[in-house]
Scaffold this motif. Structure first.
Motif, PDB file in Angstrom:
ATOM      1  N   TYR A  16       4.346   5.897  16.737  1.00 35.67           N
ATOM      2  CA  TYR A  16       3.726   4.925  17.640  1.00 35.67           C
ATOM      3  C   TYR A  16       4.538   3.643  17.820  1.00 35.67           C
ATOM      4  N   GLY A  17       5.501   3.426  16.952  1.00 35.76           N
ATOM      5  CA  GLY A  17       6.413   2.300  17.152  1.00 35.76           C
ATOM      6  C   GLY A  17       6.091   1.045  16.396  1.00 35.76           C
ATOM      7  N   THR A  18       4.817   0.832  16.033  1.00 35.44           N
ATOM      8  CA  THR A  18       4.428  -0.360  15.277  1.00 35.44           C
ATOM      9  C   THR A  18       3.385   0.017  14.238  1.00 35.44           C
ATOM     10  N   VAL A  19       3.277  -0.833  13.211  1.00 35.02           N
ATOM     11  CA  VAL A  19       2.255  -0.608  12.184  1.00 35.02           C
ATOM     12  C   VAL A  19       0.866  -0.743  12.799  1.00 35.02           C
ATOM     13  N   THR A  20       0.711  -1.710  13.697  1.00 33.19           N
ATOM     14  CA  THR A  20      -0.595  -1.933  14.316  1.00 33.19           C
ATOM     15  C   THR A  20      -1.049  -0.718  15.124  1.00 33.19           C
ATOM     16  N   ALA A  21      -0.150  -0.159  15.941  1.00 37.78           N
ATOM     17  CA  ALA A  21      -0.501   1.010  16.746  1.00 37.78           C
ATOM     18  C   ALA A  21      -0.785   2.214  15.858  1.00 37.78           C
ATOM     19  N   ALA A  22       0.006   2.383  14.808  1.00 39.19           N
ATOM     20  CA  ALA A  22      -0.221   3.496  13.884  1.00 39.19           C
ATOM     21  C   ALA A  22      -1.575   3.358  13.202  1.00 39.19           C
ATOM     22  N   ALA A  23      -1.894   2.141  12.765  1.00 35.68           N
ATOM     23  CA  ALA A  23      -3.180   1.908  12.110  1.00 35.68           C
ATOM     24  C   ALA A  23      -4.339   2.222  13.045  1.00 35.68           C
ATOM     25  N   ARG A  24      -4.198   1.816  14.305  1.00 40.96           N
ATOM     26  CA  ARG A  24      -5.261   2.083  15.277  1.00 40.96           C
ATOM     27  C   ARG A  24      -5.468   3.591  15.452  1.00 40.96           C
ATOM     28  N   ALA A  25      -4.376   4.338  15.543  1.00 46.94           N
ATOM     29  CA  ALA A  25      -4.478   5.780  15.733  1.00 46.94           C
ATOM     30  C   ALA A  25      -5.089   6.474  14.520  1.00 46.94           C
ATOM     31  N   LEU A  26      -4.805   5.948  13.338  1.00 51.23           N
ATOM     32  CA  LEU A  26      -5.295   6.565  12.106  1.00 51.23           C
ATOM     33  C   LEU A  26      -6.640   6.002  11.667  1.00 51.23           C
ATOM     34  N   HIS A  27      -7.189   5.075  12.464  1.00 53.45           N
ATOM     35  CA  HIS A  27      -8.476   4.438  12.156  1.00 53.45           C
ATOM     36  C   HIS A  27      -8.407   3.638  10.851  1.00 53.45           C
ATOM     37  N   PHE A  28      -7.261   2.982  10.656  1.00 55.91           N
ATOM     38  CA  PHE A  28      -7.056   2.065   9.546  1.00 55.91           C
ATOM     39  C   PHE A  28      -7.069   0.638  10.095  1.00 55.91           C
ATOM     40  N   THR A  29      -7.224  -0.328   9.198  1.00 60.23           N
ATOM     41  CA  THR A  29      -6.862  -1.692   9.558  1.00 60.23           C
ATOM     42  C   THR A  29      -5.351  -1.821   9.435  1.00 60.23           C
ATOM     43  N   THR A  30      -4.781  -2.807  10.118  1.00 55.45           N
ATOM     44  CA  THR A  30      -3.333  -3.001  10.020  1.00 55.45           C
ATOM     45  C   THR A  30      -2.922  -3.303   8.587  1.00 55.45           C
ATOM     46  N   SER A  31      -3.720  -4.104   7.894  1.00 49.38           N
ATOM     47  CA  SER A  31      -3.372  -4.448   6.512  1.00 49.38           C
ATOM     48  C   SER A  31      -3.433  -3.222   5.605  1.00 49.38           C
ATOM     49  N   ALA A  32      -4.396  -2.313   5.862  1.00 48.25           N
ATOM     50  CA  ALA A  32      -4.487  -1.106   5.040  1.00 48.25           C
ATOM     51  C   ALA A  32      -3.285  -0.201   5.277  1.00 48.25           C
ATOM     52  N   ALA A  33      -2.860  -0.068   6.540  1.00 52.04           N
ATOM     53  CA  ALA A  33      -1.687   0.742   6.831  1.00 52.04           C
ATOM     54  C   ALA A  33      -0.438   0.141   6.184  1.00 52.04           C
ATOM     55  N   SER A  34      -0.308  -1.181   6.283  1.00 59.96           N
ATOM     56  CA  SER A  34       0.838  -1.853   5.664  1.00 59.96           C
ATOM     57  C   SER A  34       0.836  -1.637   4.157  1.00 59.96           C
ATOM     58  N   GLN A  35      -0.354  -1.686   3.558  1.00 55.12           N
ATOM     59  CA  GLN A  35      -0.451  -1.474   2.117  1.00 55.12           C
ATOM     60  C   GLN A  35      -0.009  -0.066   1.730  1.00 55.12           C
ATOM     61  N   GLN A  36      -0.344   0.937   2.555  1.00 60.02           N
ATOM     62  CA  GLN A  36       0.089   2.310   2.294  1.00 60.02           C
ATOM     63  C   GLN A  36       1.613   2.420   2.311  1.00 60.02           C
ATOM     64  N   ILE A  37       2.236   1.740   3.270  1.00 59.27           N
ATOM     65  CA  ILE A  37       3.698   1.769   3.354  1.00 59.27           C
ATOM     66  C   ILE A  37       4.321   1.052   2.158  1.00 59.27           C
ATOM     67  N   ARG A  38       3.750  -0.096   1.792  1.00 58.05           N
ATOM     68  CA  ARG A  38       4.286  -0.832   0.645  1.00 58.05           C
ATOM     69  C   ARG A  38       4.180  -0.014  -0.637  1.00 58.05           C
ATOM     70  N   GLN A  39       3.052   0.680  -0.817  1.00 59.31           N
ATOM     71  CA  GLN A  39       2.878   1.484  -2.020  1.00 59.31           C
ATOM     72  C   GLN A  39       3.853   2.660  -2.031  1.00 59.31           C
ATOM     73  N   LEU A  40       4.066   3.286  -0.853  1.00 59.99           N
ATOM     74  CA  LEU A  40       5.050   4.370  -0.773  1.00 59.99           C
ATOM     75  C   LEU A  40       6.442   3.848  -1.099  1.00 59.99           C
ATOM     76  N   SER A  41       6.750   2.645  -0.631  1.00 55.15           N
ATOM     77  CA  SER A  41       8.042   2.031  -0.931  1.00 55.15           C
ATOM     78  C   SER A  41       8.215   1.838  -2.432  1.00 55.15           C
ATOM     79  N   ARG A  42       7.133   1.377  -3.099  1.00 51.29           N
ATOM     80  CA  ARG A  42       7.199   1.194  -4.552  1.00 51.29           C
ATOM     81  C   ARG A  42       7.343   2.548  -5.268  1.00 51.29           C
ATOM     82  N   ASP A  43       6.620   3.567  -4.769  1.00 49.85           N
ATOM     83  CA  ASP A  43       6.711   4.892  -5.386  1.00 49.85           C
ATOM     84  C   ASP A  43       8.142   5.424  -5.354  1.00 49.85           C
ATOM     85  N   LEU A  44       8.847   5.165  -4.243  1.00 50.87           N
ATOM     86  CA  LEU A  44      10.187   5.710  -4.041  1.00 50.87           C
ATOM     87  C   LEU A  44      11.291   4.781  -4.525  1.00 50.87           C
TER      88      LEU A  44
END
Length: 301
Positions: A16-44
């Motif tokens: 979708y090109g942005t965290v905001t658009a991705a969050a909207r499509a996945l029915h997340f808040t933008t902050s929740a989507a960002s948190q998922q990415i940050r946690q994946l970054s920490r995992d890796l």
């Protein structure tokens, strides 16, 4: 252990090109989507997003990870297919999408045929434009789409989707019944170069096809009227307000004083069936595609 849901969020950001658009499509808040990415970054142990102006973009590490994420998604789909391989006749819901003409001429009769052929299968049709069809497939909200190949569509090599040719649909020149070209078996587009033209709205796929076809014939059409619906186009032509290129599958009001003339230049658009990677091997999808191919051949003929 990597959480596959976090990988899906990363794939959505890329799609979708942005965290905001991705969050909207996945029915997340933008902050929740960002948190998922940050946690994946920490995992890796690598950065997956980096600042770009007021927004963010994927890092090189994230781009590299995406290829593996798409492969993991495809393997998971294959596992589901294998688990259901012995279930017998197609059954359950089959979610299909298509743009308006495809729904009217292909998907609706396909659903009617499958109702007789596979009574345990429930076809659910959703009319959407081409871009949304790809989005719904990506999100897992659709099983099969009939789409039009456009410059903005995902490339055929995109590992997330399985795009297969369905038909090359020709465009016909539509003119008033008393027009000099109406009596021809075949017309050259250049013969309509000085006519007023009726065309779809700018930035639409069919508008692009029409302008390209006219350009290849050596002229730029003088578009004086813009429409959304092909039957609106037909009514404008019937009232002598211009000529138009209309795709062969578009069903026009039969009593209008208009004539469809095949074009020697053979302008056309390519229609495709599309599933998520490997989705065409599902029994329900395979039988639906089989019916679509039969209907497509008959409709163009």
């Amino acid at each position: 252990m990597i959480d596959l849901r976090r990988l899906h969020v990363l794939r959505a950001v890329a799609h979708y090109g942005t965290v905001t658009a991705a969050a909207r499509a996945l029915h997340f808040t933008t902050s929740a989507a960002s948190q998922q990415i940050r946690q994946l970054s920490r995992d890796l142990g690598v950065d997956l997003l980096e600042p770009q102006g007021r927004g963010v973009r994927l890092t090189a590490a994230a781009e590299s990870l995406l290829g593996h994420a798409d492969a993991i998604e495809a393997r998971w789909d294959e596992a589901e297919l294998e688990l259901r391989a012995g279930e017998g006749a197609p059954a359950g819901p089959l979610r299909v999408t298509g743009f308006p003409v495809a729904v009217c001429v292909l998907l609706a009769p396909m659903a009617a045929r499958l109702r007789e052929r596979c009574p345990r299968l429930s076809v659910r049709i959703r009319e959407v434009e081409v871009v949304e069809s790809f989005d719904l497939l990506f999100e897992g909200e659709s099983d099969l789409a009939v789409v039009e190949a456009t410059p903005s569509s995902p490339p055929s090599a995109d590992a997330r989707f399985d795009q297969r040719p369905l038909l090359d649909e020709p465009f016909d020149l539509v003119v008033p019944a008393d027009h000099p070209l109406a009596g021809r078996d075949v017309a050259d587009l250049a013969d309509a170069a000085h006519e007023p033209w009726i065309a779809p709205m700018p930035q639409t796929p069919c508008r692009t096809h029409i302008m390209s076809a006219c350009g290849a014939a050596g002229f730029t059409p003088d578009v004086v009227h813009h429409t959304v619906d092909w039957n609106v186009t037909a009514h404008l032509v019937a009232n002598g307000l211009g000529v138009a290129l209309v795709p062969r599958l578009a069903r026009l009001t039969p009593e209008l004083p208009i004539v469809r003339v095949p074009c020697a230049n053979r302008p056309h658009r390519k229609l495709m069936t599309c599933t998520r990677a490997g989705g065409h091997r599902r029994a329900a999808v395979a039988v639906a595609i089989e019916e679509l191919r039969t209907l497509a051949a008959a409709a163009v003929a």
